[in-house]
Design a protein around this motif. Structure first.
Motif, PDB file in Angstrom:
ATOM      1  N   THR A 140      -0.509  16.253   7.733  1.00  0.00           N
ATOM      2  CA  THR A 140      -1.145  15.072   7.173  1.00  0.00           C
ATOM      3  C   THR A 140      -2.467  14.826   7.900  1.00  0.00           C
ATOM      4  O   THR A 140      -2.560  14.997   9.114  1.00  0.00           O
ATOM      5  CB  THR A 140      -0.236  13.842   7.303  1.00  0.00           C
ATOM      6  OG1 THR A 140       0.330  13.801   8.628  1.00  0.00           O
ATOM      7  CG2 THR A 140       0.880  13.886   6.290  1.00  0.00           C
TER       8      THR A 140
ATOM      9  N   ARG B 158      -6.421  12.512   8.083  1.00  0.00           N
ATOM     10  CA  ARG B 158      -7.195  11.317   7.780  1.00  0.00           C
ATOM     11  C   ARG B 158      -8.562  11.469   8.434  1.00  0.00           C
ATOM     12  O   ARG B 158      -8.802  12.450   9.162  1.00  0.00           O
ATOM     13  CB  ARG B 158      -6.493  10.049   8.280  1.00  0.00           C
ATOM     14  CG  ARG B 158      -6.430   9.924   9.793  1.00  0.00           C
ATOM     15  CD  ARG B 158      -5.688   8.691  10.262  1.00  0.00           C
ATOM     16  NE  ARG B 158      -6.332   7.456   9.840  1.00  0.00           N
ATOM     17  CZ  ARG B 158      -5.925   6.239  10.229  1.00  0.00           C
ATOM     18  NH1 ARG B 158      -4.869   6.128  11.025  1.00  0.00           N
ATOM     19  NH2 ARG B 158      -6.549   5.155   9.835  1.00  0.00           N
TER      20      ARG B 158
ATOM     21  N   PHE C 252      -2.727  17.747   3.915  1.00  0.00           N
ATOM     22  CA  PHE C 252      -2.408  16.756   2.888  1.00  0.00           C
ATOM     23  C   PHE C 252      -2.797  15.355   3.335  1.00  0.00           C
ATOM     24  O   PHE C 252      -2.443  14.916   4.434  1.00  0.00           O
ATOM     25  CB  PHE C 252      -0.909  16.814   2.585  1.00  0.00           C
ATOM     26  CG  PHE C 252      -0.401  15.706   1.707  1.00  0.00           C
ATOM     27  CD1 PHE C 252      -0.870  15.549   0.407  1.00  0.00           C
ATOM     28  CD2 PHE C 252       0.557  14.813   2.177  1.00  0.00           C
ATOM     29  CE1 PHE C 252      -0.416  14.510  -0.397  1.00  0.00           C
ATOM     30  CE2 PHE C 252       1.033  13.786   1.382  1.00  0.00           C
ATOM     31  CZ  PHE C 252       0.545  13.636   0.089  1.00  0.00           C
ATOM     32  N   ASP C 253      -3.527  14.658   2.488  1.00  0.00           N
ATOM     33  CA  ASP C 253      -3.894  13.259   2.717  1.00  0.00           C
ATOM     34  C   ASP C 253      -2.972  12.397   1.867  1.00  0.00           C
ATOM     35  O   ASP C 253      -2.937  12.539   0.645  1.00  0.00           O
ATOM     36  CB  ASP C 253      -5.357  13.033   2.314  1.00  0.00           C
ATOM     37  CG  ASP C 253      -5.892  11.678   2.743  1.00  0.00           C
ATOM     38  OD1 ASP C 253      -5.116  10.700   2.717  1.00  0.00           O
ATOM     39  OD2 ASP C 253      -7.081  11.591   3.081  1.00  0.00           O
TER      40      ASP C 253
ATOM     41  N   ARG D 231      -3.172   9.561   0.835  1.00  0.00           N
ATOM     42  CA  ARG D 231      -3.868   8.753  -0.170  1.00  0.00           C
ATOM     43  C   ARG D 231      -3.945   9.478  -1.519  1.00  0.00           C
ATOM     44  O   ARG D 231      -4.152   8.843  -2.555  1.00  0.00           O
ATOM     45  CB  ARG D 231      -5.274   8.406   0.309  1.00  0.00           C
ATOM     46  CG  ARG D 231      -5.309   7.484   1.534  1.00  0.00           C
ATOM     47  CD  ARG D 231      -6.723   7.263   2.018  1.00  0.00           C
ATOM     48  NE  ARG D 231      -7.356   8.523   2.399  1.00  0.00           N
ATOM     49  CZ  ARG D 231      -8.619   8.631   2.827  1.00  0.00           C
ATOM     50  NH1 ARG D 231      -9.370   7.541   2.926  1.00  0.00           N
ATOM     51  NH2 ARG D 231      -9.117   9.807   3.162  1.00  0.00           N
ATOM     52  N   ASP D 232      -3.743  10.795  -1.494  1.00  0.00           N
ATOM     53  CA  ASP D 232      -3.808  11.578  -2.733  1.00  0.00           C
ATOM     54  C   ASP D 232      -2.514  11.517  -3.534  1.00  0.00           C
ATOM     55  O   ASP D 232      -2.456  12.019  -4.663  1.00  0.00           O
ATOM     56  CB  ASP D 232      -4.163  13.035  -2.416  1.00  0.00           C
ATOM     57  CG  ASP D 232      -5.576  13.175  -1.867  1.00  0.00           C
ATOM     58  OD1 ASP D 232      -6.411  12.305  -2.167  1.00  0.00           O
ATOM     59  OD2 ASP D 232      -5.831  14.141  -1.127  1.00  0.00           O
TER      60      ASP D 232
ATOM     61  N   PRO E 211      -0.829  16.713  -4.995  1.00  0.00           N
ATOM     62  CA  PRO E 211      -1.001  17.838  -4.067  1.00  0.00           C
ATOM     63  C   PRO E 211       0.272  18.202  -3.308  1.00  0.00           C
ATOM     64  O   PRO E 211       0.539  19.378  -3.060  1.00  0.00           O
ATOM     65  CB  PRO E 211      -2.079  17.332  -3.106  1.00  0.00           C
ATOM     66  CG  PRO E 211      -2.783  16.254  -3.852  1.00  0.00           C
ATOM     67  CD  PRO E 211      -1.742  15.599  -4.698  1.00  0.00           C
TER      68      PRO E 211
END
Length: 269
Positions: free
Chosen positions: A115, A117, A200-201, A203-204, A208
Motif C-alpha cells: 500500500t 501514499r 496499491f493506493d 484511494r483507488d 486495481p
C-alpha cells in the motif's frame, strides 16, 4: 490499530503479504482483503496490541535477531513466522512488512501488495504517531497493563533491528522520512520477484486490488477506516487504562500503609 484482533482459521494459508508501511491505509486494506479472500487477516498493529503478552514478546524476540547474524537467528525468525501466521489468509502492516523475504520463503506463491501514499503525507502522519508513542513517561503509565507494557521495548528493538538495517544507513538518524519511504520501495523491488509485486493506493478502491488478485469486484463499498483516528482512540484508551490501574495500585498501597500504621501504633501504645 484499535480494531478487534482477527483469529486464525485452521487450514488457511497465507495468500497475500501486505508490504505497505504503517500509515498507508493498512487498516482499510486489511478489511478489503478479509472480504476478497474470505479469511482472517493479520493486521500488525491490531494483533500486536490486542493479543496475549506472549504474542508481542515473540515479535520482540524476532526484532532482536535482526540484522540476522547466523543460521540460528534465521531459524528462530522462521519458526516464529510459521507459528504466528498459521491460519491467516493475509498479513498487513508492520511487522510483516519488514519480514517479506522470510514470508516469501515460507509462502513462495503469495502475492506481495504494498500500500502506498504520498511520501510527504506519510512523514507527517508518522511524525504524529512518533510524538505520542515515544513519550518518555509512557513506559511508566503502561507498566501495569499485561500486553502494552511491552510496547516501549517493542519500539526500541524494532528501530535498532531490521528497521535500522533497511532504512537507516550509517549516519542517517531519521526513523521516518521520505528517504525511508523510498528505501522501503526500493528494497521491495529488490527482494520480491517483479511478477509477484503490486503497489496499491487504497484511494483507488476495488478495481486495481481485484485485478491484482484476479477476483471479482464485490457488491459492497470499499472499506474506509481512518487509521489516525483509530490509533488515537486506542492510544488514549491505553493511557487511561494505565492511569486507572495505577490509581488502584496506589489506592491499595495507601490502604495497606494505613492498616500497617494503625497496627504499629497499637503495638507501641
Amino acid at each position: 490499530m484499535g480494531q478487534e484482533a482477527s483469529k486464525p482459521r485452521p487450514g488457511t494459508e497465507l495468500r497475500v503479504i501486505g508490504a505497505g508501511l504503517p500509515r498507508t491505509g493498512t487498516a482499510s486494506f486489511s478489511e478489503a482483503l478479509a472480504i476478497l479472500l474470505d479469511g482472517p487477516v493479520y493486521h500488525g498493529g491490531t494483533q500486536i496490541f490486542n493479543r496475549e503478552p506472549a504474542h508481542i514478546k515473540a515479535w520482540i524476540s524476532c526484532w532482536e535477531k535482526t540484522p540476522i547474524r547466523n543460521s540460528k537467528d534465521h531459524d528462530h525468525i522462521m519458526k516464529n513466522v510459521e507459528e504466528i501466521f498459521d491460519g491467516y489468509a493475509a498479513t498487513t502492516d508492520t511487522p510483516g512488512a519488514q519480514f517479506v523475504p522470510e514470508l516469501l520463503e515460507k509462502f513462495p506463491d503469495a502475492k506481495v501488495i504494498c500500500t502506498v501514499r504520498d511520501p510527504e503525507a506519510w512523514v507527517k502522519s508518522m511524525d504524529a504517531t512518533a510524538n505520542k508513542s515515544l513519550l518518555w513517561f509512557l513506559w511508566i503509565i503502561l507498566l501495569p497493563l499485561p500486553t502494552v507494557r511491552h510496547f516501549p521495548k517493542y519500539v526500541d528493538v524494532l528501530q535498532r533491528g531490521r528497521w535500522s538495517e533497511l532504512y537507516m544507513p550509517s549516519g542517517d538518524p531519521s526513523t521516518h522520512s521520505t528517504a525511508v519511504y523510498d528505501r522501503h520501495i526500493a528494497w521491495l523491488k529488490k527482494v520480491v520477484p517483479e511478477d509477484q509485486l503490486v503497489f496499491f493506493d487504497v484511494r483507488d478502491g476495488w478495481g486495481p486490488l481485484c485485478q491484482a488478485l484476479n477476483v471479482k469486484v464485490p457488491d459492497v463499498p470499499f472499506p474506509r477506516i481512518n487509521d489516525a483516528k483509530a490509533m488515537d482512540e486506542f492510544a488514549n484508551k491505553q493511557m487511561m487504562d494505565g492511569l486507572k490501574a495505577w490509581a488502584k495500585i496506589l489506592g491499595v498501597a495507601t490502604a495497606l500503609g494505613g492498616v500497617f500504621y494503625v497496627s504499629m501504633s497499637r503495638l507501641t501504645a
